[in-house]
Design a protein around this motif. Structure first.
Motif, PDB file in Angstrom:
ATOM      1  N   ALA A  24     113.509 -14.322 -74.247  1.00  0.00           N
ATOM      2  CA  ALA A  24     114.955 -14.142 -74.424  1.00  0.00           C
ATOM      3  C   ALA A  24     115.232 -13.622 -75.837  1.00  0.00           C
ATOM      4  CB  ALA A  24     115.679 -15.481 -74.194  1.00  0.00           C
ATOM      5  N   PRO A  25     116.387 -12.959 -76.026  1.00  0.00           N
ATOM      6  CA  PRO A  25     117.259 -12.386 -74.983  1.00  0.00           C
ATOM      7  C   PRO A  25     116.508 -11.330 -74.170  1.00  0.00           C
ATOM      8  CG  PRO A  25     118.369 -12.407 -77.124  1.00  0.00           C
ATOM      9  CD  PRO A  25     116.924 -12.710 -77.380  1.00  0.00           C
ATOM     10  N   SER A  26     116.932 -11.128 -72.964  1.00  0.00           N
ATOM     11  CA  SER A  26     116.198 -10.238 -72.063  1.00  0.00           C
ATOM     12  C   SER A  26     116.079  -8.818 -72.593  1.00  0.00           C
ATOM     13  CB  SER A  26     116.886 -10.212 -70.691  1.00  0.00           C
ATOM     14  OG  SER A  26     116.786 -11.477 -70.070  1.00  0.00           O
ATOM     15  N   HIS A  27     117.130  -8.296 -73.264  1.00  0.00           N
ATOM     16  CA  HIS A  27     117.127  -6.897 -73.673  1.00  0.00           C
ATOM     17  C   HIS A  27     116.783  -6.690 -75.143  1.00  0.00           C
ATOM     18  CE1 HIS A  27     118.590  -5.858 -69.738  1.00  0.00           C
ATOM     19  NE2 HIS A  27     119.600  -6.698 -69.868  1.00  0.00           N
ATOM     20  N   ASN A  28     116.674  -7.756 -75.879  1.00  0.00           N
ATOM     21  CA  ASN A  28     116.263  -7.640 -77.288  1.00  0.00           C
ATOM     22  C   ASN A  28     115.514  -8.921 -77.659  1.00  0.00           C
ATOM     23  OD1 ASN A  28     115.976  -6.649 -79.873  1.00  0.00           O
ATOM     24  ND2 ASN A  28     117.960  -7.442 -80.559  1.00  0.00           N
ATOM     25  N   PRO A  29     114.349  -9.149 -77.053  1.00  0.00           N
ATOM     26  CA  PRO A  29     113.697 -10.461 -77.112  1.00  0.00           C
ATOM     27  C   PRO A  29     113.256 -10.890 -78.509  1.00  0.00           C
ATOM     28  CG  PRO A  29     112.258  -8.836 -76.110  1.00  0.00           C
ATOM     29  CD  PRO A  29     113.583  -8.177 -76.261  1.00  0.00           C
ATOM     30  N   GLU A  30     113.517 -12.158 -78.815  1.00  0.00           N
ATOM     31  CA  GLU A  30     113.121 -12.775 -80.074  1.00  0.00           C
ATOM     32  C   GLU A  30     112.018 -13.819 -79.896  1.00  0.00           C
ATOM     33  OE1 GLU A  30     116.497 -14.525 -81.982  1.00  0.00           O
ATOM     34  OE2 GLU A  30     117.806 -12.828 -81.513  1.00  0.00           O
ATOM     35  N   ILE A  31     111.913 -14.356 -78.685  1.00  0.00           N
ATOM     36  CA  ILE A  31     110.981 -15.456 -78.473  1.00  0.00           C
ATOM     37  C   ILE A  31     110.414 -15.412 -77.057  1.00  0.00           C
ATOM     38  CG2 ILE A  31     112.888 -17.011 -77.838  1.00  0.00           C
ATOM     39  CD1 ILE A  31     111.223 -19.332 -79.003  1.00  0.00           C
ATOM     40  N   VAL A  32     109.126 -15.684 -76.952  1.00  0.00           N
ATOM     41  CA  VAL A  32     108.441 -15.898 -75.675  1.00  0.00           C
ATOM     42  C   VAL A  32     108.019 -17.358 -75.641  1.00  0.00           C
ATOM     43  CG1 VAL A  32     106.331 -15.448 -74.377  1.00  0.00           C
ATOM     44  CG2 VAL A  32     107.588 -13.551 -75.366  1.00  0.00           C
ATOM     45  N   VAL A  33     108.247 -18.013 -74.522  1.00  0.00           N
ATOM     46  CA  VAL A  33     107.810 -19.405 -74.365  1.00  0.00           C
ATOM     47  C   VAL A  33     106.991 -19.511 -73.084  1.00  0.00           C
ATOM     48  CG1 VAL A  33     108.502 -21.812 -74.053  1.00  0.00           C
ATOM     49  CG2 VAL A  33     109.831 -20.319 -75.572  1.00  0.00           C
ATOM     50  N   VAL A  34     105.805 -20.092 -73.192  1.00  0.00           N
ATOM     51  CA  VAL A  34     104.974 -20.386 -72.027  1.00  0.00           C
ATOM     52  C   VAL A  34     104.774 -21.895 -71.984  1.00  0.00           C
ATOM     53  CG1 VAL A  34     102.722 -20.110 -70.936  1.00  0.00           C
ATOM     54  CG2 VAL A  34     103.809 -18.159 -72.072  1.00  0.00           C
ATOM     55  N   ALA A  35     105.160 -22.493 -70.860  1.00  0.00           N
ATOM     56  CA  ALA A  35     105.006 -23.939 -70.675  1.00  0.00           C
ATOM     57  C   ALA A  35     104.035 -24.192 -69.534  1.00  0.00           C
ATOM     58  CB  ALA A  35     106.355 -24.578 -70.379  1.00  0.00           C
ATOM     59  N   PHE A  36     103.104 -25.103 -69.757  1.00  0.00           N
ATOM     60  CA  PHE A  36     102.084 -25.441 -68.758  1.00  0.00           C
ATOM     61  C   PHE A  36     101.963 -26.951 -68.662  1.00  0.00           C
ATOM     62  CE2 PHE A  36      97.583 -26.789 -68.397  1.00  0.00           C
ATOM     63  CZ  PHE A  36      97.377 -26.483 -67.068  1.00  0.00           C
ATOM     64  N   ALA A  37     102.067 -27.477 -67.436  1.00  0.00           N
ATOM     65  CA  ALA A  37     101.874 -28.905 -67.200  1.00  0.00           C
ATOM     66  C   ALA A  37     100.836 -29.053 -66.095  1.00  0.00           C
ATOM     67  CB  ALA A  37     103.184 -29.578 -66.803  1.00  0.00           C
ATOM     68  N   ALA A  38      99.725 -29.679 -66.421  1.00  0.00           N
ATOM     69  CA  ALA A  38      98.616 -29.785 -65.470  1.00  0.00           C
ATOM     70  C   ALA A  38      98.874 -30.881 -64.444  1.00  0.00           C
ATOM     71  CB  ALA A  38      97.319 -30.081 -66.222  1.00  0.00           C
ATOM     72  N   ASN A  39      98.457 -30.575 -63.196  1.00  0.00           N
ATOM     73  CA  ASN A  39      98.453 -31.584 -62.124  1.00  0.00           C
ATOM     74  C   ASN A  39      99.807 -32.264 -61.971  1.00  0.00           C
ATOM     75  OD1 ASN A  39      95.335 -32.196 -63.597  1.00  0.00           O
ATOM     76  ND2 ASN A  39      95.573 -31.108 -61.672  1.00  0.00           N
ATOM     77  N   THR A  40     100.835 -31.432 -61.808  1.00  0.00           N
ATOM     78  CA  THR A  40     102.212 -31.928 -61.676  1.00  0.00           C
ATOM     79  C   THR A  40     102.805 -31.353 -60.399  1.00  0.00           C
ATOM     80  OG1 THR A  40     102.893 -30.111 -63.127  1.00  0.00           O
ATOM     81  CG2 THR A  40     102.652 -32.273 -64.123  1.00  0.00           C
ATOM     82  N   PRO A  41     102.637 -32.012 -59.277  1.00  0.00           N
ATOM     83  CA  PRO A  41     103.135 -31.469 -58.010  1.00  0.00           C
ATOM     84  C   PRO A  41     104.647 -31.287 -58.041  1.00  0.00           C
ATOM     85  CG  PRO A  41     102.515 -33.787 -57.780  1.00  0.00           C
ATOM     86  CD  PRO A  41     102.014 -33.340 -59.120  1.00  0.00           C
ATOM     87  N   GLY A  42     105.099 -30.204 -57.449  1.00  0.00           N
ATOM     88  CA  GLY A  42     106.526 -29.905 -57.438  1.00  0.00           C
ATOM     89  C   GLY A  42     106.808 -28.473 -57.833  1.00  0.00           C
ATOM     90  N   GLY A  43     105.874 -27.826 -58.549  1.00  0.00           N
ATOM     91  CA  GLY A  43     106.010 -26.415 -58.854  1.00  0.00           C
ATOM     92  C   GLY A  43     106.591 -26.118 -60.215  1.00  0.00           C
ATOM     93  N   GLY A  44     106.535 -24.821 -60.549  1.00  0.00           N
ATOM     94  CA  GLY A  44     106.991 -24.365 -61.845  1.00  0.00           C
ATOM     95  C   GLY A  44     108.457 -24.628 -62.102  1.00  0.00           C
ATOM     96  N   SER A  45     109.283 -24.545 -61.062  1.00  0.00           N
ATOM     97  CA  SER A  45     110.713 -24.787 -61.237  1.00  0.00           C
ATOM     98  C   SER A  45     110.999 -26.233 -61.596  1.00  0.00           C
ATOM     99  CB  SER A  45     111.470 -24.420 -59.955  1.00  0.00           C
ATOM    100  OG  SER A  45     111.317 -23.053 -59.644  1.00  0.00           O
ATOM    101  N   ALA A  46     110.175 -27.136 -61.096  1.00  0.00           N
ATOM    102  CA  ALA A  46     110.419 -28.566 -61.306  1.00  0.00           C
ATOM    103  C   ALA A  46     109.905 -29.073 -62.639  1.00  0.00           C
ATOM    104  CB  ALA A  46     109.781 -29.367 -60.168  1.00  0.00           C
ATOM    105  N   GLU A  51     124.984 -21.982 -70.453  1.00  0.00           N
ATOM    106  CA  GLU A  51     126.059 -21.386 -71.230  1.00  0.00           C
ATOM    107  C   GLU A  51     125.686 -21.233 -72.692  1.00  0.00           C
ATOM    108  OE1 GLU A  51     129.564 -23.669 -70.683  1.00  0.00           O
ATOM    109  OE2 GLU A  51     129.824 -23.112 -68.560  1.00  0.00           O
ATOM    110  N   THR A  52     124.701 -22.005 -73.138  1.00  0.00           N
ATOM    111  CA  THR A  52     124.310 -21.960 -74.550  1.00  0.00           C
ATOM    112  C   THR A  52     123.147 -21.017 -74.813  1.00  0.00           C
ATOM    113  OG1 THR A  52     122.820 -23.849 -74.274  1.00  0.00           O
ATOM    114  CG2 THR A  52     125.088 -24.327 -74.895  1.00  0.00           C
ATOM    115  N   LEU A  53     122.640 -20.376 -73.760  1.00  0.00           N
ATOM    116  CA  LEU A  53     121.524 -19.456 -73.922  1.00  0.00           C
ATOM    117  C   LEU A  53     121.965 -18.023 -73.631  1.00  0.00           C
ATOM    118  CD1 LEU A  53     118.572 -21.353 -72.174  1.00  0.00           C
ATOM    119  CD2 LEU A  53     118.965 -21.082 -74.621  1.00  0.00           C
ATOM    120  N   PRO A  54     121.343 -17.041 -74.264  1.00  0.00           N
ATOM    121  CA  PRO A  54     121.596 -15.642 -73.891  1.00  0.00           C
ATOM    122  C   PRO A  54     120.920 -15.337 -72.560  1.00  0.00           C
ATOM    123  CG  PRO A  54     119.829 -15.769 -75.500  1.00  0.00           C
ATOM    124  CD  PRO A  54     120.345 -17.175 -75.337  1.00  0.00           C
ATOM    125  N   ALA A  55     120.973 -14.094 -72.131  1.00  0.00           N
ATOM    126  CA  ALA A  55     120.282 -13.691 -70.910  1.00  0.00           C
ATOM    127  C   ALA A  55     118.784 -13.939 -71.066  1.00  0.00           C
ATOM    128  CB  ALA A  55     120.549 -12.221 -70.625  1.00  0.00           C
TER     129      ALA A  55
END
Length: 602
Positions: free
Chosen positions: A564-586, A535-539
């Motif tokens: 985000a925001p999807s239609h007028n983006p201000e920021i890109v974030v890439v997060a990477f965690a090595a050797n963390t079983p469970g997947g990107g969603s987790a 609720e605190t984030l835009p699309a």
């Protein structure tokens, strides 16, 4: 005496001079005169200039004045790197090697409560030449006061001012900021021509190295007349040092702190937060990290150096600039290759099934069932493997490689701190035919299994977080490849740079961009990235990624790339965690979400 008159012979006999001895004495006088004349000629003519310099050195001493290095500030003017004034005890070589050294050492040891052995070791380890010898590390305030009160009693010793680099936030952004350390004797041989001194420090990594000329300043000093025993007689002149210039960065301190906190529980990983319009780096984290304050210490224990430079954890490696298998975050490249090659236009729909055979291997759908007949948008939304196997294999390795290159992969990003940036790999037929970098040409042909794996970012694909950030920024901004940067200044010239003008257009069809944008929005709206909704984030748009660790054969890597925001983006974030079983969603997604929350809700 032949030819002498009787009167001369008579006078010689009366004077008691033997004619032979007279000639010998005259010859000796002549030889002595010649030797003295030759010596004077040698000293005054042949070696005259050298001796005049030596004589001047015996009477004139240069007392250098170190410039204070410029600060690094965040985008709001908050201090990220500074220099603080410290005091050290110095002694001149004549007093440190003269007959009074033993007595001076005893008195200094008693006054400062420093073992004589330590003072002697510092003296013995000093650089040769007419340079001050630092007998102590940083003096405490109490030690400084004691010395200043009694310094006139310690002939040849003096309290000197120095500046040490200080990183008030410790390990925060260490790989981006970098560190400084003293110039070595070998380096000074060529750096002296650029104004460096024996006591100088130089930027070694990160922004400290990239903006060395902007930050360092210029040395000054006093010329002093000294007596034969080394005592100062009077000052002859002074040239003030010129401080280095401050450097304002694009980093946001609050966002950087939030990013550090978000990934703190993961031993190995990285975060890149960037403005997708112009490439300004808002935050960059690499784990594990190190404390750059360590390199400001005069004495660096070998055990700690080994941890930094020999540990298998590689704390000095900037993970944000080094490649890993990306998994499904790479599927946007496969999608672009399919559409741009013309083999699979934007309206393409394909049947997704539990498994597809390539070569002798069955390549499965990640849910072991398939998702029916779907197009690109839903393929991204569900992160379908079998959809992208078909697109990748059908388009071919060179189409995939071409799309990757256009999106900034397989080459360095151009970021100021890219000294050790690894361009990564997107394997293809030509690369395989040439030997894959380790075999003889012709021995390692491209096989169907390679193509299937590459289609979903596995096996023969390795990319860095900064490269992923550039690619997703291009999707976010509608087709411009930005150059990541930390400052508005060019590191080589120090001149302002228009980073928007530095963007490069990516030659994709408008429908390709629109399809990717719609698909990435669906990922978060109702797909594998649903957890990003707040609720605190835009699309928000994004893509999850889970990748096998083909380098060390460890647990899977976790990725999440988002903007985000999807239609007028201000920021890109890439997060990477090595050797963390469970997947990107987790794992990747919660890290990226914490950064997004900090950006939009400061």
């Amino acid at each position: 005496m032949i030819g002498a008159t009787p009167l001369k012979r008579q006078l010689s006999r009366q004077a008691g001079l033997d004619p032979g001895k007279y000639r010998l004495a005259l010859a000796l006088v002549l030889v002595l005169a010649l030797v003295l004349s030759g010596r004077l000629f040698w000293l005054q003519i042949i070696q005259g200039e050298q001796n005049r310099v030596r004589a001047q050195e015996n009477s004139v001493r240069l007392d250098p004045s170190q410039p204070i290095r410029g600060q690094m500030l965040d985008r709001h003017g908050e201090t990220l790197v500074a220099s603080h004034l410290v005091h050290k005890l110095y002694v001149w070589p004549k007093q440190a090697g003269g007959p009074n050294w033993h007595h001076l050492r005893q008195r200094l040891s008693a006054l400062l409560d420093v073992p004589e052995e330590e003072l002697e070791q510092r003296r013995a380890n000093s650089r040769p030449g007419n340079y001050r010898i630092a007998l102590t590390d940083v003096l405490t305030p109490a030690q400084t006061i004691k010395l200043l009160e009694q310094i006139d009693e310690f002939q040849g010793a003096e309290v000197g001012v120095d500046y040490l680099r200080a990183y008030p936030h410790g390990t925060m952004a260490a790989h981006a900021l970098g560190y400084t350390s003293p110039v070595t004797d070998e380096e000074l041989a060529y750096l002296a021509r650029q104004g460096y001194q024996i006591q100088d420090r130089i930027g070694r990594t990160g922004l400290e190295a990239a903006y060395e000329q902007h930050l360092r300043g210029r040395w000054g000093g006093r010329t002093l007349e000294v007596s034969a025993n080394g005592n100062v007689q009077r000052p002859l002149g002074e040239k003030p040092s010129v401080p280095g210039k401050d450097l304002q960065l694009t980093l946001d301190l609050a966002l950087q702190q939030a990013a550090e906190k978000a990934i703190a529980k993961y031993p190995v990983g990285a975060i890149v937060a960037m403005n997708p319009q112009d490439g300004a780096i808002l935050a960059m984290v690499s784990r594990p990290a190190y404390d750059p304050n360590f390199f400001s210490q005069l004495v660096k224990p070998q055990a700690q150096l080994d941890v930094l430079f020999r540990s298998s954890a590689l704390p000095m490696l900037n993970r944000a600039l080094n490649p890993y298998n990306p998994g499904s975050v790479f599927k946007v490249v496969t999608a672009a290759a399919g559409m741009e090659s013309g083999m699979f236009p934007a309206e393409t729909k394909l049947d997704t099934i539990p498994c597809i055979f390539y070569g002798s291997h069955c390549f499965p759908e990640h849910n072991d069932e398939g998702f029916g007949e779907i197009g690109y948008e839903d393929a991204l939304r569900f992160s379908s493997n079998t959809f992208f196997y078909q697109v990748g294999v059908g388009s071919g390795s060179m189409a995939l490689h071409d799309a990757a290159v256009k999106l900034g992969f397989t080459r360095r990003s151009g970021i100021e701190i890219g000294f050790d940036e690894d361009p990564g790999l997107v394997g293809n037929e030509e690369w395989a035919a040439a030997g894959r970098g380790w075999a003889e040409p012709g021995q390692t042909p491209w096989i169907p299994e390679d193509m299937a794996s590459a289609s979903i970012g596995q096996s023969v694909v390795q990319v860095s977080p900064i490269q992923v950030a550039r690619a997703y920024a291009a999707i976010a901004n509608g087709g411009w490849l930005v150059r990541p940067h930390f400052s508005s200044l060019d590191p080589q010239t120090g001149e302002p740079v228009d980073w928007l003008a530095q963007r490069q257009p990516v030659d994709f069809q408008s429908e390709t961009w629109a399809t990717l944008q719609r698909g990435l929005r669906k990922v978060v709206a109702d797909g594998t990235g649903y957890g990003m909704n707040s609720e605190t984030l835009p699309a928000v748009s994004g893509k999850t990624g889970t990748a096998e660790d083909n380098s060390s054969h460890g647990e899977d890597h976790s990725w999440f790339a988002t903007f985000a925001p999807s239609h007028n983006p201000e920021i890109v974030v890439v997060a990477f965690a090595a050797n963390t079983p469970g997947g990107g969603s987790a794992h990747g997604l919660p890290i990226a979400k914490a950064v997004m929350e900090a950006y939009f809700n400061p």
